[in-house]
Scaffold this motif. Structure first.
Motif, mmCIF file in Angstrom:
data_model
loop_
_atom_site.group_PDB
_atom_site.id
_atom_site.type_symbol
_atom_site.label_atom_id
_atom_site.label_comp_id
_atom_site.label_asym_id
_atom_site.label_seq_id
_atom_site.Cartn_x
_atom_site.Cartn_y
_atom_site.Cartn_z
ATOM 1 N N LEU A 27 -9.573 -12.318 -1.361
ATOM 2 C CA LEU A 27 -8.257 -12.601 -2.256
ATOM 3 C C LEU A 27 -8.264 -11.143 -3.169
ATOM 4 O O LEU A 27 -7.130 -10.972 -3.377
ATOM 5 C CB LEU A 27 -8.476 -13.887 -3.154
ATOM 6 C CG LEU A 27 -7.305 -14.058 -4.141
ATOM 7 C CD1 LEU A 27 -6.077 -14.529 -3.463
ATOM 8 C CD2 LEU A 27 -7.655 -15.546 -4.927
ATOM 9 N N MET A 28 -9.197 -10.923 -3.818
ATOM 10 C CA MET A 28 -9.303 -9.941 -4.761
ATOM 11 C C MET A 28 -9.003 -8.641 -4.166
ATOM 12 O O MET A 28 -8.136 -7.557 -4.514
ATOM 13 C CB MET A 28 -10.686 -9.659 -5.489
ATOM 14 C CG MET A 28 -11.182 -10.774 -6.453
ATOM 15 S SD MET A 28 -9.819 -10.629 -7.922
ATOM 16 C CE MET A 28 -9.414 -12.675 -7.649
ATOM 17 N N ASP A 30 -6.999 -8.479 -1.671
ATOM 18 C CA ASP A 30 -5.467 -8.606 -1.305
ATOM 19 C C ASP A 30 -4.703 -8.282 -2.566
ATOM 20 O O ASP A 30 -3.555 -7.626 -2.649
ATOM 21 C CB ASP A 30 -4.959 -9.929 -0.775
ATOM 22 C CG ASP A 30 -5.493 -10.120 0.446
ATOM 23 O OD1 ASP A 30 -5.714 -9.115 1.258
ATOM 24 O OD2 ASP A 30 -5.571 -11.308 1.008
ATOM 25 N N VAL A 31 -5.224 -8.622 -3.700
ATOM 26 C CA VAL A 31 -4.534 -8.360 -5.029
ATOM 27 C C VAL A 31 -4.518 -6.940 -5.276
ATOM 28 O O VAL A 31 -3.554 -6.274 -5.774
ATOM 29 C CB VAL A 31 -5.019 -9.190 -6.203
ATOM 30 C CG1 VAL A 31 -4.715 -8.749 -7.341
ATOM 31 C CG2 VAL A 31 -4.781 -10.675 -5.830
ATOM 32 N N ALA A 32 -5.698 -6.272 -4.954
ATOM 33 C CA ALA A 32 -5.755 -4.641 -5.073
ATOM 34 C C ALA A 32 -4.711 -4.065 -4.158
ATOM 35 O O ALA A 32 -4.366 -2.997 -4.586
ATOM 36 C CB ALA A 32 -7.237 -4.364 -5.066
ATOM 37 N N LYS A 33 -4.620 -4.653 -3.194
ATOM 38 C CA LYS A 33 -3.694 -3.688 -2.007
ATOM 39 C C LYS A 33 -2.426 -3.850 -2.511
ATOM 40 O O LYS A 33 -1.354 -3.161 -2.431
ATOM 41 C CB LYS A 33 -3.952 -4.461 -0.781
ATOM 42 C CG LYS A 33 -5.252 -3.914 0.209
ATOM 43 C CD LYS A 33 -5.306 -4.718 1.444
ATOM 44 C CE LYS A 33 -6.445 -4.322 2.276
ATOM 45 N NZ LYS A 33 -6.577 -4.937 3.310
ATOM 46 N N GLY A 34 -1.954 -4.999 -3.188
ATOM 47 C CA GLY A 34 -0.638 -5.510 -3.632
ATOM 48 C C GLY A 34 -0.312 -4.638 -4.746
ATOM 49 O O GLY A 34 0.788 -3.925 -4.875
ATOM 50 N N ILE A 35 -1.402 -4.214 -5.538
ATOM 51 C CA ILE A 35 -1.015 -3.333 -6.973
ATOM 52 C C ILE A 35 -0.803 -1.796 -6.242
ATOM 53 O O ILE A 35 -0.044 -1.356 -6.911
ATOM 54 C CB ILE A 35 -2.420 -3.612 -7.883
ATOM 55 C CG1 ILE A 35 -2.219 -4.884 -8.705
ATOM 56 C CG2 ILE A 35 -2.209 -2.369 -8.896
ATOM 57 C CD1 ILE A 35 -3.405 -5.329 -9.524
ATOM 58 N N LYS A 36 -1.690 -1.397 -5.280
ATOM 59 C CA LYS A 36 -1.544 -0.036 -4.850
ATOM 60 C C LYS A 36 -0.288 0.097 -4.223
ATOM 61 O O LYS A 36 0.334 0.942 -4.324
ATOM 62 C CB LYS A 36 -2.629 0.136 -3.930
ATOM 63 C CG LYS A 36 -3.934 0.426 -4.497
ATOM 64 C CD LYS A 36 -4.901 0.715 -3.286
ATOM 65 C CE LYS A 36 -6.549 0.874 -3.991
ATOM 66 N NZ LYS A 36 -7.417 1.108 -2.929
ATOM 67 N N SER A 37 0.269 -0.895 -3.538
ATOM 68 C CA SER A 37 1.327 -0.803 -2.742
ATOM 69 C C SER A 37 2.744 -0.879 -3.753
ATOM 70 O O SER A 37 3.505 -0.161 -3.687
ATOM 71 C CB SER A 37 1.856 -2.122 -1.789
ATOM 72 O OG SER A 37 2.994 -2.276 -1.534
#
Length: 78
Positions: A27-28, A30-37
């Protein structure tokens, strides 16, 4: 009435038991990937705004026609 260390630990233990250690790390991630995107998308928007082409220049054809008519009238009168 604030939260004590025991209450925070109890909630953390329950979260780990319910979701599992691997699921929380996923989950963390996925959150990091979302922020990078999101940051990448914002950077692309800034680049698009900086690279906007200038609007095309409009040549006033009427003034050129008037100038050419006056020169042709002057040459005909001579």
């Amino acid at each position: 009435m604030g939260l004590s260390i025991w209450q925070i630990l109890l909630v953390a233990v329950l979260a780990i038991l319910l979701f599992g250690r691997g699921r929380i790390s996923d989950l963390m991630g996925d959150v990091a990937k979302g922020i990078k995107s999101f940051k990448k998308g914002m950077a692309e928007d800034d680049e698009d705004e900086n690279n906007k082409p200038e609007p095309p220049k409009v040549i006033n054809q009427k003034s050129e026609d008037v100038v050419s008519e006056k020169t042709s009238e002057n040459t005909e009168n001579k």
